[in-house]
Design an enzyme around this catalytic site. Structure first.
Site, short mmCIF file in Angstrom:
data_model
loop_
_atom_site.label_atom_id
_atom_site.label_comp_id
_atom_site.label_asym_id
_atom_site.label_seq_id
_atom_site.Cartn_x
_atom_site.Cartn_y
_atom_site.Cartn_z
N GLU A 53 0.86 -1.18 0.00
CA GLU A 53 0.00 0.00 0.00
C GLU A 53 0.89 1.23 0.00
O GLU A 53 2.04 1.16 0.47
CB GLU A 53 -0.83 0.06 1.29
CG GLU A 53 -1.79 -1.07 1.53
CD GLU A 53 -2.10 -1.21 3.02
OE1 GLU A 53 -1.74 -2.25 3.61
OE2 GLU A 53 -2.68 -0.28 3.59
N LYS A 111 2.55 4.45 1.45
CA LYS A 111 2.76 4.93 2.82
C LYS A 111 2.36 6.40 2.82
O LYS A 111 3.12 7.27 2.39
CB LYS A 111 4.21 4.76 3.26
CG LYS A 111 4.37 5.18 4.71
CD LYS A 111 5.70 4.81 5.28
CE LYS A 111 5.76 5.21 6.74
NZ LYS A 111 5.61 6.65 6.95
#
Ligand code: NAD
Length: 343
Positions: A123, A125
Protein backbone atom coordinates in the site's frame (compact mmCIF):
# COMPACT_ATOMS: atom_id res chain seq x y z
CA UNK A 1 36.11 6.26 19.02
CA UNK A 2 36.66 5.73 22.73
CA UNK A 3 33.86 4.46 24.93
CA UNK A 4 33.32 7.94 26.32
CA UNK A 5 33.05 9.39 22.83
CA UNK A 6 30.53 6.72 21.87
CA UNK A 7 28.47 7.39 24.99
CA UNK A 8 28.55 11.11 24.26
CA UNK A 9 27.47 10.57 20.68
CA UNK A 10 24.58 8.32 21.79
CA UNK A 11 23.50 10.96 24.30
CA UNK A 12 23.75 13.71 21.68
CA UNK A 13 21.73 11.77 19.09
CA UNK A 14 19.10 10.77 21.65
CA UNK A 15 18.61 14.35 22.82
CA UNK A 16 18.55 15.77 19.30
CA UNK A 17 16.09 13.18 18.01
CA UNK A 18 13.82 13.64 21.03
CA UNK A 19 13.76 17.38 20.39
CA UNK A 20 12.92 16.82 16.70
CA UNK A 21 10.21 14.31 17.63
CA UNK A 22 8.62 16.81 20.03
CA UNK A 23 8.57 19.47 17.31
CA UNK A 24 7.17 17.06 14.75
CA UNK A 25 4.59 15.06 16.69
CA UNK A 26 3.50 17.39 19.47
CA UNK A 27 3.92 20.87 18.00
CA UNK A 28 3.27 19.93 14.32
CA UNK A 29 6.24 22.17 13.51
CA UNK A 30 9.34 20.22 12.41
CA UNK A 31 12.55 22.22 12.19
CA UNK A 32 14.42 19.74 9.98
CA UNK A 33 13.48 17.62 6.96
CA UNK A 34 12.49 13.99 7.55
CA UNK A 35 15.63 12.80 5.74
CA UNK A 36 17.76 14.44 8.43
CA UNK A 37 15.73 12.87 11.23
CA UNK A 38 16.01 9.49 9.49
CA UNK A 39 19.80 9.83 9.07
CA UNK A 40 20.35 10.53 12.80
CA UNK A 41 17.89 7.83 13.78
CA UNK A 42 19.77 5.22 11.74
CA UNK A 43 23.09 6.29 13.22
CA UNK A 44 21.64 5.93 16.71
CA UNK A 45 20.13 2.52 15.90
CA UNK A 46 23.51 1.30 14.64
CA UNK A 47 25.37 2.56 17.72
CA UNK A 48 22.79 0.99 20.01
CA UNK A 49 23.13 -2.31 18.16
CA UNK A 50 26.93 -2.21 18.47
CA UNK A 51 26.95 -0.95 22.09
CA UNK A 52 23.68 -2.10 23.68
CA UNK A 53 24.90 -1.25 27.20
CA UNK A 54 25.06 2.45 26.33
CA UNK A 55 21.48 2.66 25.14
CA UNK A 56 19.51 5.27 27.12
CA UNK A 57 16.05 4.52 28.51
CA UNK A 58 14.66 7.66 26.86
CA UNK A 59 15.97 6.60 23.43
CA UNK A 60 13.54 7.33 20.58
CA UNK A 61 14.15 3.78 19.35
CA UNK A 62 12.12 2.59 22.37
CA UNK A 63 9.16 4.84 21.69
CA UNK A 64 6.32 5.49 19.28
CA UNK A 65 5.44 9.07 18.29
CA UNK A 66 5.28 11.94 20.74
CA UNK A 67 3.52 13.35 23.77
CA UNK A 68 -0.15 14.21 23.67
CA UNK A 69 -1.44 17.75 24.06
CA UNK A 70 -3.15 18.37 27.38
CA UNK A 71 -5.86 20.44 25.65
CA UNK A 72 -7.47 17.25 24.36
CA UNK A 73 -9.09 14.52 26.42
CA UNK A 74 -6.90 11.43 26.32
CA UNK A 75 -7.91 8.03 25.01
CA UNK A 76 -6.19 4.80 25.99
CA UNK A 77 -5.82 2.56 22.95
CA UNK A 78 -7.26 -0.92 23.50
CA UNK A 79 -4.73 -2.13 20.90
CA UNK A 80 -1.48 -0.11 20.83
CA UNK A 81 -0.86 2.06 17.76
CA UNK A 82 2.64 1.15 16.69
CA UNK A 83 5.19 2.53 14.30
CA UNK A 84 6.82 0.70 11.38
CA UNK A 85 10.42 -0.29 10.86
CA UNK A 86 11.98 1.28 7.79
CA UNK A 87 13.88 -0.04 4.81
CA UNK A 88 15.68 2.24 2.39
CA UNK A 89 16.73 1.57 -1.21
CA UNK A 90 19.57 3.86 -2.21
CA UNK A 91 20.05 4.47 -5.96
CA UNK A 92 23.37 4.43 -7.81
CA UNK A 93 24.38 6.90 -10.55
CA UNK A 94 22.55 4.87 -13.18
CA UNK A 95 19.36 5.14 -11.13
CA UNK A 96 19.33 1.43 -10.17
CA UNK A 97 17.94 0.67 -6.71
CA UNK A 98 19.80 -1.32 -4.07
CA UNK A 99 17.03 -3.30 -2.38
CA UNK A 100 19.28 -5.15 0.11
CA UNK A 101 17.34 -3.99 3.20
CA UNK A 102 13.97 -5.07 1.85
CA UNK A 103 15.40 -8.40 0.72
CA UNK A 104 16.81 -8.89 4.23
CA UNK A 105 13.31 -8.18 5.66
CA UNK A 106 11.85 -10.85 3.35
CA UNK A 107 14.54 -13.35 4.28
CA UNK A 108 13.88 -12.90 7.98
CA UNK A 109 10.12 -13.24 7.48
CA UNK A 110 10.47 -16.41 5.39
CA UNK A 111 12.98 -17.91 7.80
CA UNK A 112 10.71 -17.27 10.78
CA UNK A 113 7.74 -18.74 8.91
CA UNK A 114 9.88 -21.62 7.70
CA UNK A 115 8.77 -21.03 4.10
CA UNK A 116 10.60 -20.31 0.85
CA UNK A 117 8.40 -17.29 0.12
CA UNK A 118 5.26 -15.57 1.26
CA UNK A 119 2.49 -13.38 -0.10
CA UNK A 120 2.47 -9.67 0.69
CA UNK A 121 0.14 -6.73 0.23
CA UNK A 122 1.61 -3.38 -0.64
CA UNK A 123 0.00 0.00 0.00
CA UNK A 124 1.15 3.59 -0.34
CA UNK A 125 2.76 4.93 2.82
CA UNK A 126 0.58 7.99 3.25
CA UNK A 127 2.29 11.04 4.62
CA UNK A 128 -0.41 12.14 7.04
CA UNK A 129 -1.21 11.14 10.59
CA UNK A 130 -2.55 7.93 12.01
CA UNK A 131 -5.97 7.84 13.62
CA UNK A 132 -8.09 5.15 15.15
CA UNK A 133 -11.87 5.16 14.61
CA UNK A 134 -14.25 3.27 16.86
CA UNK A 135 -17.72 2.13 15.72
CA UNK A 136 -20.37 0.47 17.85
CA UNK A 137 -23.28 -1.24 16.11
CA UNK A 138 -22.26 0.51 12.92
CA UNK A 139 -22.22 4.02 14.41
CA UNK A 140 -19.07 6.13 14.72
CA UNK A 141 -18.44 6.91 18.37
CA UNK A 142 -14.83 7.94 18.89
CA UNK A 143 -11.61 8.93 17.12
CA UNK A 144 -8.13 9.18 18.59
CA UNK A 145 -4.69 10.15 17.33
CA UNK A 146 -1.75 7.76 17.81
CA UNK A 147 -0.14 9.94 20.49
CA UNK A 148 2.59 7.93 22.20
CA UNK A 149 1.07 4.69 20.90
CA UNK A 150 -0.62 3.85 24.21
CA UNK A 151 -2.53 7.07 24.84
CA UNK A 152 -3.81 9.33 22.08
CA UNK A 153 -5.87 12.49 21.83
CA UNK A 154 -9.64 12.45 21.47
CA UNK A 155 -10.32 14.12 18.10
CA UNK A 156 -13.87 12.79 17.69
CA UNK A 157 -15.46 16.17 16.88
CA UNK A 158 -12.86 17.07 14.27
CA UNK A 159 -13.03 13.66 12.64
CA UNK A 160 -16.76 14.13 12.12
CA UNK A 161 -15.86 16.93 9.70
CA UNK A 162 -13.85 14.58 7.44
CA UNK A 163 -16.32 13.99 4.65
CA UNK A 164 -15.16 10.60 3.40
CA UNK A 165 -15.36 8.99 6.85
CA UNK A 166 -18.70 7.19 7.26
CA UNK A 167 -20.54 8.18 10.43
CA UNK A 168 -22.67 5.10 9.89
CA UNK A 169 -21.15 1.96 8.35
CA UNK A 170 -22.47 0.65 5.02
CA UNK A 171 -23.17 -2.84 3.74
CA UNK A 172 -24.46 -6.07 5.25
CA UNK A 173 -21.45 -7.31 7.20
CA UNK A 174 -21.58 -4.80 10.05
CA UNK A 175 -19.80 -5.88 13.25
CA UNK A 176 -20.99 -5.09 16.78
CA UNK A 177 -17.73 -3.30 17.32
CA UNK A 178 -14.87 -2.35 15.05
CA UNK A 179 -11.78 -0.21 15.46
CA UNK A 180 -10.49 1.02 12.10
CA UNK A 181 -6.96 2.32 11.62
CA UNK A 182 -5.95 4.67 8.85
CA UNK A 183 -4.37 7.91 7.84
CA UNK A 184 -5.83 11.43 7.79
CA UNK A 185 -4.23 13.61 5.15
CA UNK A 186 -4.80 16.62 2.96
CA UNK A 187 -4.98 16.05 -0.80
CA UNK A 188 -2.38 18.03 -2.74
CA UNK A 189 -5.10 20.07 -4.53
CA UNK A 190 -6.83 20.97 -1.25
CA UNK A 191 -3.48 21.91 0.25
CA UNK A 192 -2.70 24.25 -2.67
CA UNK A 193 -6.15 25.85 -2.37
CA UNK A 194 -5.75 26.27 1.41
CA UNK A 195 -2.38 27.94 1.00
CA UNK A 196 -3.77 30.24 -1.71
CA UNK A 197 -6.53 31.28 0.74
CA UNK A 198 -3.98 31.78 3.51
CA UNK A 199 -1.88 34.02 1.27
CA UNK A 200 -4.88 35.97 0.00
CA UNK A 201 -5.82 36.61 3.64
CA UNK A 202 -2.25 37.77 4.37
CA UNK A 203 -1.54 34.71 6.52
CA UNK A 204 1.48 32.43 6.43
CA UNK A 205 1.23 29.39 4.17
CA UNK A 206 1.59 25.89 5.63
CA UNK A 207 4.89 24.06 5.13
CA UNK A 208 3.46 20.86 3.62
CA UNK A 209 0.22 18.82 3.46
CA UNK A 210 1.19 16.65 6.45
CA UNK A 211 1.62 19.67 8.66
CA UNK A 212 -1.58 21.23 7.43
CA UNK A 213 -3.47 17.98 8.09
CA UNK A 214 -1.99 17.47 11.56
CA UNK A 215 -2.60 21.10 12.51
CA UNK A 216 -6.17 20.96 11.25
CA UNK A 217 -7.07 17.72 12.97
CA UNK A 218 -5.64 18.95 16.25
CA UNK A 219 -7.65 22.19 16.17
CA UNK A 220 -9.70 22.78 19.28
CA UNK A 221 -12.33 24.54 17.20
CA UNK A 222 -13.94 21.92 14.95
CA UNK A 223 -15.35 24.67 12.70
CA UNK A 224 -11.82 25.46 11.62
CA UNK A 225 -11.17 21.78 11.01
CA UNK A 226 -14.33 21.65 8.89
CA UNK A 227 -13.07 24.45 6.64
CA UNK A 228 -9.83 22.57 5.97
CA UNK A 229 -10.68 19.68 3.73
CA UNK A 230 -9.24 16.50 5.16
CA UNK A 231 -9.32 13.02 3.66
CA UNK A 232 -9.07 9.55 5.21
CA UNK A 233 -7.71 6.26 3.87
CA UNK A 234 -8.27 3.06 5.84
CA UNK A 235 -5.30 0.68 6.09
CA UNK A 236 -6.13 -1.74 8.85
CA UNK A 237 -8.42 -3.10 11.55
CA UNK A 238 -7.22 -3.16 15.15
CA UNK A 239 -10.11 -5.25 16.53
CA UNK A 240 -13.66 -6.26 15.75
CA UNK A 241 -16.38 -8.31 17.28
CA UNK A 242 -19.46 -10.10 16.05
CA UNK A 243 -19.17 -11.01 12.37
CA UNK A 244 -19.70 -14.41 10.80
CA UNK A 245 -16.96 -14.54 8.16
CA UNK A 246 -13.97 -12.70 9.55
CA UNK A 247 -11.18 -11.76 7.11
CA UNK A 248 -8.25 -14.17 6.78
CA UNK A 249 -5.83 -11.85 5.04
CA UNK A 250 -4.87 -8.21 5.10
CA UNK A 251 -6.29 -7.80 1.58
CA UNK A 252 -9.64 -9.17 2.81
CA UNK A 253 -9.54 -6.64 5.66
CA UNK A 254 -9.03 -3.84 3.16
CA UNK A 255 -11.91 -5.05 0.98
CA UNK A 256 -14.14 -5.29 4.04
CA UNK A 257 -13.22 -1.70 4.97
CA UNK A 258 -14.22 -0.65 1.47
CA UNK A 259 -17.56 -2.45 1.82
CA UNK A 260 -18.13 -0.65 5.14
CA UNK A 261 -17.71 2.69 3.36
CA UNK A 262 -14.04 3.61 3.74
CA UNK A 263 -11.82 4.90 0.93
CA UNK A 264 -8.87 2.80 -0.22
CA UNK A 265 -6.02 3.95 -2.48
CA UNK A 266 -7.66 2.18 -5.42
CA UNK A 267 -5.18 1.19 -8.12
CA UNK A 268 -2.26 1.70 -5.77
CA UNK A 269 -2.57 -1.23 -3.40
CA UNK A 270 -1.89 -4.78 -4.55
CA UNK A 271 -1.39 -8.37 -3.50
CA UNK A 272 2.10 -9.61 -4.44
CA UNK A 273 2.90 -13.32 -4.67
CA UNK A 274 6.49 -12.83 -3.55
CA UNK A 275 9.19 -10.27 -2.82
CA UNK A 276 10.17 -9.91 -6.50
CA UNK A 277 6.66 -8.62 -7.27
CA UNK A 278 6.88 -6.31 -4.25
CA UNK A 279 10.05 -4.72 -5.60
CA UNK A 280 8.44 -4.21 -9.01
CA UNK A 281 5.52 -2.46 -7.34
CA UNK A 282 7.92 -0.26 -5.37
CA UNK A 283 9.61 0.97 -8.54
CA UNK A 284 6.25 1.58 -10.24
CA UNK A 285 4.85 3.45 -7.24
CA UNK A 286 8.01 5.58 -7.05
CA UNK A 287 7.37 6.60 -10.67
CA UNK A 288 3.71 7.37 -10.03
CA UNK A 289 4.48 9.30 -6.83
CA UNK A 290 4.70 12.85 -8.29
CA UNK A 291 1.33 12.44 -10.03
CA UNK A 292 -0.65 10.96 -7.14
CA UNK A 293 -3.31 13.25 -5.64
CA UNK A 294 -1.82 12.71 -2.14
CA UNK A 295 1.69 12.74 -0.71
CA UNK A 296 3.41 9.49 0.12
CA UNK A 297 6.89 8.86 1.48
CA UNK A 298 7.17 5.18 0.69
CA UNK A 299 5.32 1.93 0.30
CA UNK A 300 4.15 -0.25 3.20
CA UNK A 301 4.78 -3.96 2.75
CA UNK A 302 2.67 -6.29 4.91
CA UNK A 303 2.59 -10.07 5.14
CA UNK A 304 -0.86 -10.85 3.73
CA UNK A 305 -1.95 -13.86 5.82
CA UNK A 306 -3.28 -12.85 9.25
CA UNK A 307 -2.19 -16.21 10.66
CA UNK A 308 1.35 -15.57 9.47
CA UNK A 309 1.20 -12.05 10.93
CA UNK A 310 0.27 -13.54 14.27
CA UNK A 311 3.16 -16.01 14.11
CA UNK A 312 5.62 -13.21 13.37
CA UNK A 313 4.32 -10.94 16.15
CA UNK A 314 5.83 -7.64 17.26
CA UNK A 315 8.99 -6.08 18.55
CA UNK A 316 8.66 -3.25 21.07
CA UNK A 317 7.52 -0.48 18.75
CA UNK A 318 6.64 -2.15 15.42
CA UNK A 319 5.16 -5.29 13.90
CA UNK A 320 7.64 -7.86 12.56
CA UNK A 321 5.32 -8.62 9.63
CA UNK A 322 5.45 -5.18 8.00
CA UNK A 323 7.98 -2.64 6.87
CA UNK A 324 7.89 0.91 5.52
CA UNK A 325 9.91 0.80 2.31
CA UNK A 326 10.81 4.47 2.08
CA UNK A 327 11.38 6.44 -1.10
CA UNK A 328 14.49 8.58 -1.46
CA UNK A 329 13.81 12.05 -0.03
CA UNK A 330 12.14 14.46 -2.44
CA UNK A 331 13.81 17.86 -2.32
CA UNK A 332 14.16 18.57 1.38
CA UNK A 333 11.97 21.25 2.94
CA UNK A 334 13.94 24.24 4.08
CA UNK A 335 14.24 24.86 7.77
CA UNK A 336 12.64 28.30 7.41
CA UNK A 337 9.59 26.84 5.68
CA UNK A 338 9.25 24.16 8.31
CA UNK A 339 9.25 26.62 11.17
CA UNK A 340 6.62 28.79 9.48
CA UNK A 341 3.86 26.43 10.42
CA UNK A 342 0.54 27.42 11.86
CA UNK A 343 -2.00 25.33 13.66
P1 NAD B 1 6.40 6.11 10.19
O1 NAD B 1 5.61 7.29 9.79
O2 NAD B 1 7.68 5.94 9.46
O3 NAD B 1 5.53 4.78 10.08
C1 NAD B 1 4.39 4.49 10.87
C2 NAD B 1 3.18 5.22 10.42
O4 NAD B 1 2.96 5.00 9.04
C3 NAD B 1 1.88 4.77 11.03
O5 NAD B 1 1.70 5.33 12.30
C4 NAD B 1 0.88 5.26 10.02
O6 NAD B 1 0.44 6.53 10.39
C5 NAD B 1 1.67 5.43 8.77
N1 NAD B 1 1.15 4.76 7.58
C6 NAD B 1 0.97 5.40 6.39
N2 NAD B 1 0.48 4.58 5.48
C7 NAD B 1 0.30 3.36 6.08
C8 NAD B 1 -0.20 2.11 5.64
N3 NAD B 1 -0.59 1.92 4.38
N4 NAD B 1 -0.24 1.09 6.52
C9 NAD B 1 0.20 1.27 7.80
N5 NAD B 1 0.69 2.44 8.28
C10 NAD B 1 0.73 3.48 7.43
O7 NAD B 1 6.69 6.11 11.67
P2 NAD B 1 6.66 7.24 12.72
O8 NAD B 1 7.27 6.61 13.90
O9 NAD B 1 5.37 7.92 12.85
O10 NAD B 1 7.56 8.37 12.12
C11 NAD B 1 8.83 8.24 11.77
C12 NAD B 1 9.03 9.15 10.59
O11 NAD B 1 8.51 10.45 10.86
C13 NAD B 1 10.50 9.30 10.38
O12 NAD B 1 10.97 8.34 9.48
C14 NAD B 1 10.61 10.71 9.89
O13 NAD B 1 10.56 10.67 8.48
C15 NAD B 1 9.40 11.41 10.43
N6 NAD B 1 9.80 12.29 11.54
C16 NAD B 1 10.35 13.47 11.22
C17 NAD B 1 10.76 14.33 12.20
C18 NAD B 1 11.34 15.66 11.83
O14 NAD B 1 11.79 16.38 12.71
N7 NAD B 1 11.35 16.01 10.57
C19 NAD B 1 10.63 13.98 13.56
C20 NAD B 1 10.07 12.75 13.87
C21 NAD B 1 9.67 11.90 12.85
Amino acid sequence: MSNTQIQNQIKHLTETLNRYAHEYYTLDAPSVPDSEYDKFYRELEQLERDFPDFRLPESPTNRVGGAILSEFASVRHAVPMLSLNNAFSPRDESGAYDHAETLAFNERVCKDLNQAQTEYTIEPKFDGLAVSLLYQNGIFIQAATRGDGTIGEDVTENIKTVRNIPLKLHGKNIPNLIEVRGEVLMLKADFAALNARQEAAGQKPFANPRNAAAGSLRQLNSRVAAERKLHFFGYGIARFDGVENPPQTHAEELLWLQELGFSLPTGNWHICANIAEVLQQYEQLAEKRPNLPYEIDGMVIKVNSLIEQEKLGFVSRAPRWAIAHKFPAEEAITIVEAIDVQV
